[in-house]
Design a protein around this motif. Structure first.
Motif, PDB file in Angstrom:
ATOM      1  N   GLN A 114      35.672  46.428  28.807  1.00  0.00           N
ATOM      2  CA  GLN A 114      36.837  45.977  29.573  1.00  0.00           C
ATOM      3  C   GLN A 114      36.588  46.154  31.081  1.00  0.00           C
ATOM      4  O   GLN A 114      36.872  45.262  31.878  1.00  0.00           O
ATOM      5  N   ALA A 115      36.086  47.326  31.457  1.00  0.00           N
ATOM      6  CA  ALA A 115      35.828  47.609  32.874  1.00  0.00           C
ATOM      7  C   ALA A 115      34.780  46.664  33.443  1.00  0.00           C
ATOM      8  O   ALA A 115      34.917  46.187  34.586  1.00  0.00           O
ATOM      9  N   THR A 116      33.750  46.364  32.675  1.00  0.00           N
ATOM     10  CA  THR A 116      32.705  45.445  33.128  1.00  0.00           C
ATOM     11  C   THR A 116      33.293  44.071  33.423  1.00  0.00           C
ATOM     12  O   THR A 116      32.963  43.454  34.447  1.00  0.00           O
ATOM     13  N   ASP A 117      34.168  43.602  32.547  1.00  0.00           N
ATOM     14  CA  ASP A 117      34.829  42.315  32.781  1.00  0.00           C
ATOM     15  C   ASP A 117      35.673  42.352  34.059  1.00  0.00           C
ATOM     16  O   ASP A 117      35.634  41.423  34.864  1.00  0.00           O
ATOM     17  N   MET A 118      36.435  43.426  34.239  1.00  0.00           N
ATOM     18  CA  MET A 118      37.288  43.538  35.427  1.00  0.00           C
ATOM     19  C   MET A 118      36.458  43.670  36.700  1.00  0.00           C
ATOM     20  O   MET A 118      36.819  43.120  37.738  1.00  0.00           O
ATOM     21  N   LEU A 119      35.334  44.404  36.619  1.00  0.00           N
ATOM     22  CA  LEU A 119      34.468  44.556  37.791  1.00  0.00           C
ATOM     23  C   LEU A 119      33.808  43.237  38.164  1.00  0.00           C
ATOM     24  O   LEU A 119      33.628  42.943  39.345  1.00  0.00           O
ATOM     25  N   SER A 120      33.459  42.432  37.169  1.00  0.00           N
ATOM     26  CA  SER A 120      32.810  41.152  37.467  1.00  0.00           C
ATOM     27  C   SER A 120      33.766  40.177  38.135  1.00  0.00           C
ATOM     28  O   SER A 120      33.333  39.296  38.869  1.00  0.00           O
ATOM     29  N   ASP A 121      35.073  40.343  37.892  1.00  0.00           N
ATOM     30  CA  ASP A 121      36.059  39.509  38.587  1.00  0.00           C
ATOM     31  C   ASP A 121      36.115  39.856  40.071  1.00  0.00           C
ATOM     32  O   ASP A 121      36.385  38.994  40.896  1.00  0.00           O
ATOM     33  N   GLY A 122      35.877  41.133  40.401  1.00  0.00           N
ATOM     34  CA  GLY A 122      35.815  41.567  41.787  1.00  0.00           C
ATOM     35  C   GLY A 122      37.142  41.675  42.506  1.00  0.00           C
ATOM     36  O   GLY A 122      37.179  41.892  43.706  1.00  0.00           O
ATOM     37  N   ASP A 123      38.254  41.581  41.784  1.00  0.00           N
ATOM     38  CA  ASP A 123      39.568  41.595  42.426  1.00  0.00           C
ATOM     39  C   ASP A 123      40.209  42.974  42.494  1.00  0.00           C
ATOM     40  O   ASP A 123      41.126  43.185  43.279  1.00  0.00           O
ATOM     41  N   LEU A 124      39.748  43.910  41.677  1.00  0.00           N
ATOM     42  CA  LEU A 124      40.432  45.189  41.535  1.00  0.00           C
ATOM     43  C   LEU A 124      39.573  46.358  42.016  1.00  0.00           C
ATOM     44  O   LEU A 124      38.349  46.345  41.897  1.00  0.00           O
ATOM     45  N   SER A 125      40.243  47.410  42.507  1.00  0.00           N
ATOM     46  CA  SER A 125      39.543  48.640  42.891  1.00  0.00           C
ATOM     47  C   SER A 125      39.269  49.467  41.637  1.00  0.00           C
ATOM     48  O   SER A 125      39.815  49.197  40.557  1.00  0.00           O
ATOM     49  N   LEU A 126      38.447  50.492  41.773  1.00  0.00           N
ATOM     50  CA  LEU A 126      38.140  51.363  40.637  1.00  0.00           C
ATOM     51  C   LEU A 126      39.397  52.063  40.116  1.00  0.00           C
ATOM     52  O   LEU A 126      39.567  52.228  38.911  1.00  0.00           O
ATOM     53  N   VAL A 127      40.280  52.447  41.014  1.00  0.00           N
ATOM     54  CA  VAL A 127      41.536  53.104  40.605  1.00  0.00           C
ATOM     55  C   VAL A 127      42.411  52.129  39.824  1.00  0.00           C
ATOM     56  O   VAL A 127      42.990  52.492  38.788  1.00  0.00           O
ATOM     57  N   GLU A 128      42.501  50.892  40.278  1.00  0.00           N
ATOM     58  CA  GLU A 128      43.302  49.888  39.568  1.00  0.00           C
ATOM     59  C   GLU A 128      42.720  49.595  38.184  1.00  0.00           C
ATOM     60  O   GLU A 128      43.462  49.444  37.209  1.00  0.00           O
TER      61      GLU A 128
END
Length: 163
Positions: A114-128
């Motif tokens: 899940q985190a990998t998908d969110m990181l690849s989007d590049g829209d969210l910070s690590l805290v988010e």
């Protein structure tokens, strides 16, 4: 305090003592960690072993045990407002161990996907991203079969019991 490291992460930070450890008597002081790469950067997922409440931190520059502990405790402090009263005094004696069970490892692998998908989007910070991960229902936390629990709720219950 116990940090249960994946083999990959223990090799990266050169942990010398890496043993089978029973669960910590205070579940709030038992954490699991796994490193992963997303968008060509290193990250570390640090998860409370019982509640699956997680925090995400950048893995860059973490090359030894001391730096890992320092950064992990800083991330956990952001996660738990009661860190100083419930966790800090246990951080003086840190032990490193192997993963506790496959249920925790599997749940962490799901969160990493899940985190990998969110990181690849590049829209969210690590805290988010960590906040979103802690709102995902997890079957490992369910009280009955086909039941689900939420990491943030289980962690909140643990904090109440610790008081």
């Amino acid at each position: 305090m116990i940090f249960r490291l994946s083999q990959k992460l223990s090799a990266k930070i050169k942990v010398r003592t890496f043993a089978d450890l029973p669960p910590h008597e205070k579940p709030i002081c038992d954490w699991s960690a796994h490193g992963f790469v997303a968008v060509r950067k290193h990250y570390i997922l640090v998860t409370n072993t019982k509640s699956l409440r997680s925090t995400l931190m950048c893995g860059k520059g973490i090359a030894n045990e001391n730096e890992f502990v320092k950064q992990a405790l800083s991330s956990i402090r952001e996660l738990a407002a009661t860190f100083d009263s419930h966790i800090a005094h246990f951080s003086d004696a840190v032990m490193f161990g192997k993963s506790l069970n496959r249920s925790v490892t599997g749940s962490m692998n799901d969160m990493i996907r899940q985190a990998t998908d969110m990181l690849s989007d590049g829209d969210l910070s690590l805290v988010e991203i960590a906040t979103k991960l802690n709102r995902i229902p997890m079957s490992a936390l369910g009280e009955k079969r086909a039941d689900y629990g939420y990491p943030r709720d289980v962690f909140a219950e643990m904090l109440e019991e610790a008081e």
